[in-house]
Design an enzyme around this catalytic site. Structure first.
Site, PDB file in Angstrom:
ATOM      1  N   ASN A   9       0.871  -1.183   0.000  1.00  8.03           N
ATOM      2  CA  ASN A   9       0.000   0.000   0.000  1.00  8.03           C
ATOM      3  C   ASN A   9       0.906   1.230   0.000  1.00  8.03           C
ATOM      4  O   ASN A   9       1.522   1.551   1.013  1.00  8.03           O
ATOM      5  CB  ASN A   9      -0.881  -0.034   1.261  1.00  8.03           C
ATOM      6  CG  ASN A   9      -1.678   1.244   1.420  1.00  8.03           C
ATOM      7  OD1 ASN A   9      -1.821   2.030   0.478  1.00  8.03           O
ATOM      8  ND2 ASN A   9      -2.205   1.456   2.620  1.00  8.03           N
ATOM      9  N   TRP A  10       0.957   1.881  -1.149  1.00 10.39           N
ATOM     10  CA  TRP A  10       1.886   3.016  -1.284  1.00 10.39           C
ATOM     11  C   TRP A  10       1.350   4.301  -0.659  1.00 10.39           C
ATOM     12  O   TRP A  10       2.072   5.293  -0.574  1.00 10.39           O
ATOM     13  CB  TRP A  10       2.180   3.267  -2.758  1.00 10.39           C
ATOM     14  CG  TRP A  10       3.038   2.224  -3.414  1.00 10.39           C
ATOM     15  CD1 TRP A  10       3.415   1.003  -2.903  1.00 10.39           C
ATOM     16  CD2 TRP A  10       3.630   2.309  -4.720  1.00 10.39           C
ATOM     17  NE1 TRP A  10       4.198   0.334  -3.810  1.00 10.39           N
ATOM     18  CE2 TRP A  10       4.346   1.112  -4.937  1.00 10.39           C
ATOM     19  CE3 TRP A  10       3.614   3.270  -5.721  1.00 10.39           C
ATOM     20  CZ2 TRP A  10       5.043   0.858  -6.109  1.00 10.39           C
ATOM     21  CZ3 TRP A  10       4.304   3.021  -6.889  1.00 10.39           C
ATOM     22  CH2 TRP A  10       5.016   1.829  -7.078  1.00 10.39           C
ATOM     23  N   LYS A  11       0.079   4.298  -0.312  1.00 15.48           N
ATOM     24  CA  LYS A  11      -0.559   5.501   0.278  1.00 15.48           C
ATOM     25  C   LYS A  11      -0.346   6.716  -0.636  1.00 15.48           C
ATOM     26  O   LYS A  11      -0.229   6.554  -1.853  1.00 15.48           O
ATOM     27  CB  LYS A  11      -0.027   5.747   1.686  1.00 15.48           C
ATOM     28  CG  LYS A  11      -0.026   4.480   2.533  1.00 15.48           C
ATOM     29  CD  LYS A  11       0.209   4.735   3.976  1.00 15.48           C
ATOM     30  CE  LYS A  11       0.306   3.401   4.702  1.00 15.48           C
ATOM     31  NZ  LYS A  11       0.293   3.534   6.142  1.00 15.48           N
ATOM     32  N   HIS A  94      -9.176   0.862   5.157  1.00 11.02           N
ATOM     33  CA  HIS A  94      -7.892   1.123   5.804  1.00 11.02           C
ATOM     34  C   HIS A  94      -8.084   2.081   6.980  1.00 11.02           C
ATOM     35  O   HIS A  94      -8.914   2.987   6.913  1.00 11.02           O
ATOM     36  CB  HIS A  94      -6.905   1.714   4.787  1.00 11.02           C
ATOM     37  CG  HIS A  94      -5.500   1.731   5.309  1.00 11.02           C
ATOM     38  ND1 HIS A  94      -5.053   2.697   6.180  1.00 11.02           N
ATOM     39  CD2 HIS A  94      -4.459   0.885   5.111  1.00 11.02           C
ATOM     40  CE1 HIS A  94      -3.789   2.437   6.488  1.00 11.02           C
ATOM     41  NE2 HIS A  94      -3.408   1.338   5.848  1.00 11.02           N
ATOM     42  N   GLU A  96      -6.514   4.531   7.992  1.00  9.26           N
ATOM     43  CA  GLU A  96      -6.345   5.967   7.683  1.00  9.26           C
ATOM     44  C   GLU A  96      -7.613   6.520   7.029  1.00  9.26           C
ATOM     45  O   GLU A  96      -7.957   7.687   7.235  1.00  9.26           O
ATOM     46  CB  GLU A  96      -5.108   6.163   6.790  1.00  9.26           C
ATOM     47  CG  GLU A  96      -3.827   5.967   7.591  1.00  9.26           C
ATOM     48  CD  GLU A  96      -2.652   5.422   6.792  1.00  9.26           C
ATOM     49  OE1 GLU A  96      -2.678   5.490   5.552  1.00  9.26           O
ATOM     50  OE2 GLU A  96      -1.711   4.915   7.430  1.00  9.26           O
ATOM     51  N   GLU A 166      -5.132  -5.186  10.678  1.00 10.30           N
ATOM     52  CA  GLU A 166      -4.107  -4.166  10.825  1.00 10.30           C
ATOM     53  C   GLU A 166      -4.312  -3.412  12.132  1.00 10.30           C
ATOM     54  O   GLU A 166      -5.074  -2.429  12.177  1.00 10.30           O
ATOM     55  CB  GLU A 166      -4.182  -3.174   9.664  1.00 10.30           C
ATOM     56  CG  GLU A 166      -3.947  -3.789   8.311  1.00 10.30           C
ATOM     57  CD  GLU A 166      -3.347  -2.781   7.354  1.00 10.30           C
ATOM     58  OE1 GLU A 166      -2.218  -3.006   6.901  1.00 10.30           O
ATOM     59  OE2 GLU A 166      -3.996  -1.752   7.091  1.00 10.30           O
ATOM     60  N   GLY A 172       2.719   2.039  10.690  1.00 10.51           N
ATOM     61  CA  GLY A 172       3.647   3.152  10.510  1.00 10.51           C
ATOM     62  C   GLY A 172       4.365   3.558  11.786  1.00 10.51           C
ATOM     63  O   GLY A 172       5.032   4.594  11.824  1.00 10.51           O
ATOM     64  N   SER A 212       3.733  -2.430  10.249  1.00  7.96           N
ATOM     65  CA  SER A 212       5.195  -2.424  10.389  1.00  7.96           C
ATOM     66  C   SER A 212       5.854  -3.758  10.053  1.00  7.96           C
ATOM     67  O   SER A 212       6.805  -4.176  10.720  1.00  7.96           O
ATOM     68  CB  SER A 212       5.594  -1.964  11.801  1.00  7.96           C
ATOM     69  OG  SER A 212       5.136  -0.646  12.027  1.00  7.96           O
ATOM     70  N   GLY A 233       3.009  -1.251   4.255  1.00 11.63           N
ATOM     71  CA  GLY A 233       3.010   0.184   3.990  1.00 11.63           C
ATOM     72  C   GLY A 233       4.412   0.675   3.691  1.00 11.63           C
ATOM     73  O   GLY A 233       4.924   0.563   2.570  1.00 11.63           O
ATOM     74  N   GLY A 234       5.078   1.201   4.694  1.00 12.88           N
ATOM     75  CA  GLY A 234       6.390   1.829   4.532  1.00 12.88           C
ATOM     76  C   GLY A 234       7.387   0.986   3.747  1.00 12.88           C
ATOM     77  O   GLY A 234       8.054   1.486   2.831  1.00 12.88           O
TER      78      GLY A 234
HETATM   79  C1  PEP Z   1      -0.516  -0.004   6.125  1.00  7.20           C
HETATM   80  O1  PEP Z   1      -0.631   1.197   5.967  1.00  7.20           O
HETATM   81  O2  PEP Z   1      -1.385  -0.756   5.678  1.00  7.20           O
HETATM   82  C2  PEP Z   1       0.650  -0.503   6.841  1.00  7.20           C
HETATM   83  C3  PEP Z   1       0.636  -1.725   7.254  1.00  7.20           C
HETATM   84  O3  PEP Z   1       1.682   0.382   7.016  1.00  7.20           O
HETATM   85  P1  PEP Z   1       3.135   0.045   7.652  1.00  7.20           P
HETATM   86  O4  PEP Z   1       3.607  -1.224   7.038  1.00  7.20           O
HETATM   87  O5  PEP Z   1       3.969   1.222   7.290  1.00  7.20           O
HETATM   88  O6  PEP Z   1       2.922  -0.083   9.125  1.00  7.20           O
END
Ligand code: PEP
Length: 249
Positions: A9-11, A94, A96, A166, A172, A212, A233-234
Site C-alpha cells: 500500500n503506497w498511500k 484502511h 487511515e 491491521e 507506521g 510495520s 506500507g512503509g
Molecule cells: C498499512 O498502511 O497498511 C501498513 C501496514 O503500514 P506500515 O507497514 O507502514 O505499518
C-alpha cells in the site's frame, strides 16, 4: 491451500516518475513468487502502473473507491473507473480512511457491496486502536468491524474477499504485533467467520497481517498458520525491502 498474498500500500506517495522507477525495479526483481504480489499506487498512477506491469505477476490494485456508480461526488472514484484502468482489486477500510476520512462501518459495507457488484476483489482492512488492545477489548472491536461491514454478505461473496488485520497501533509506528498476537487474532477472525458462514468459507479466506512488517520480521509473522500474507506500507516503498518481504514465504 489458501492463497498467500503480499500487497504493498503506497498511500499518498510517489508521483508518476517515482512510480515508474519503483515499478521498474520491482519488475526486475520479482519474477516468480509463492505469493500473489500486488501494489497499490495512488489513483493518478494506476493506468501507467498497469501498462508497465502488464504480463508480469505483479497486480496493480487501488487504495480506495466510492460506493456510488457515478454522480455528484466531487473528487471521488467509482468501481467502474477503477476497472477501466485495469484494476481488479481494491483496498477498503484502511484505518487511515476510517480515521481521517470518517469512513464508518456503514459506509464501508456500502463500498464492499459496490466493489463486489462490480466484480472487484476486496482487501478489507480492520483493526483495533491501542486503547482497545490495552483494555483487552481488541477481539470485540475487530469482531464488530467484521460483523458490521461483512455479515450481510452471502457466503459465496467470500471468493472475492481478502481480510487484512491491521492493528492501528502497529501501522507506521515501527511497533509490530508479535507473531503470536497476530496468530491469536487471525484465529479469532477465522472463528468469527466460521460461526457466521461455515468452516469451508473461513478456511479458504486469506487473512493478511499489516502493521510495520519489515524484511526482518516478515518471516516469523508469515510462518504462523493463520497468517496468509501481509499488507505492507512503509517497506513497500523500497524495492529491496518489498522484494525481501515477498521472498519471506
Ligand atoms: C498499512 O498502511 O497498511 C501498513 C501496514 O503500514 P506500515 O507497514 O507502514 O505499518
Amino acid at each position: 491451500m489458501r492463497q498467500q498474498i503480499v500487497a504493498g500500500n503506497w498511500k499518498m506517495n510517489n508521483d508518476l516518475a517515482q512510480t515508474e522507477t519503483l515499478i521498474t525495479s520491482l519488475k526486475t526483481k520479482i519474477k516468480t513468487s509463492n505469493a500473489e504480489v500486488m501494489i497499490a499506487p495512488t489513483f493518478t498512477n494506476l493506468w501507467q502502473a498497469y501498462q508497465t506491469l502488464k504480463g508480469t505477476d505483479i497486480e496493480v490494485i487501488a487504495q480506495n473507491m466510492h460506493f456510488a456508480e457515478n454522480g455528484a461526488y466531487t473528487g471521488e472514484i467509482s468501481a467502474r473507473m477503477l476497472k477501466s484502468v485495469g484494476v481488479k482489486t481494491v483496498i477498503l477500510g484502511h484505518s487511515e480512511r476510517r480515521e481521517y476520512f470518517n469512513e464508518t462501518d456503514e459506509i464501508l459495507a456500502k463500498k464492499v457491496d459496490a466493489a463486489l457488484a462490480n466484480d472487484l476483489r476486496v482487501i478489507f482492512c480492520f483493526g483495533e486502536v491501542l486503547a482497545d488492545r490495552k483494555s483487552g477489548n481488541h477481539e470485540n472491536v475487530v469482531g464488530s468491524q467484521i460483523k458490521n461491514a461483512l455479515f450481510h454478505l452471502q457466503a459465496w461473496h467470500f471468493k472475492n474477499i481478502v481480510l487484512a488485520y491491521e492493528p492501528v497501533w502497529a501501522i507506521g509506528t515501527g511497533e509490530t504485533a508479535t507473531a503470536e498476537q497476530a496468530q491469536d487474532m487471525h484465529a479469532f477472525i477465522r472463528k468469527t467467520l466460521a460461526d457466521q458462514f461455515g468452516h469451508e468459507i473461513a478456511n479458504n479466506v486469506s487473512i493478511l497481517y499489516g502493521g510495520s512488517v519489515k524484511p526482518n520480521n516478515a518471516n516469523e509473522i508469515f510462518d504462523k498458520p493463520d497468517v496468509d500474507g501481509g499488507l505492507i506500507g512503509g517497506a513497500a516503498l523500497n524495492a529491496d525491502d518489498f522484494y525481501a518481504i515477498v521472498n519471506a514465504f
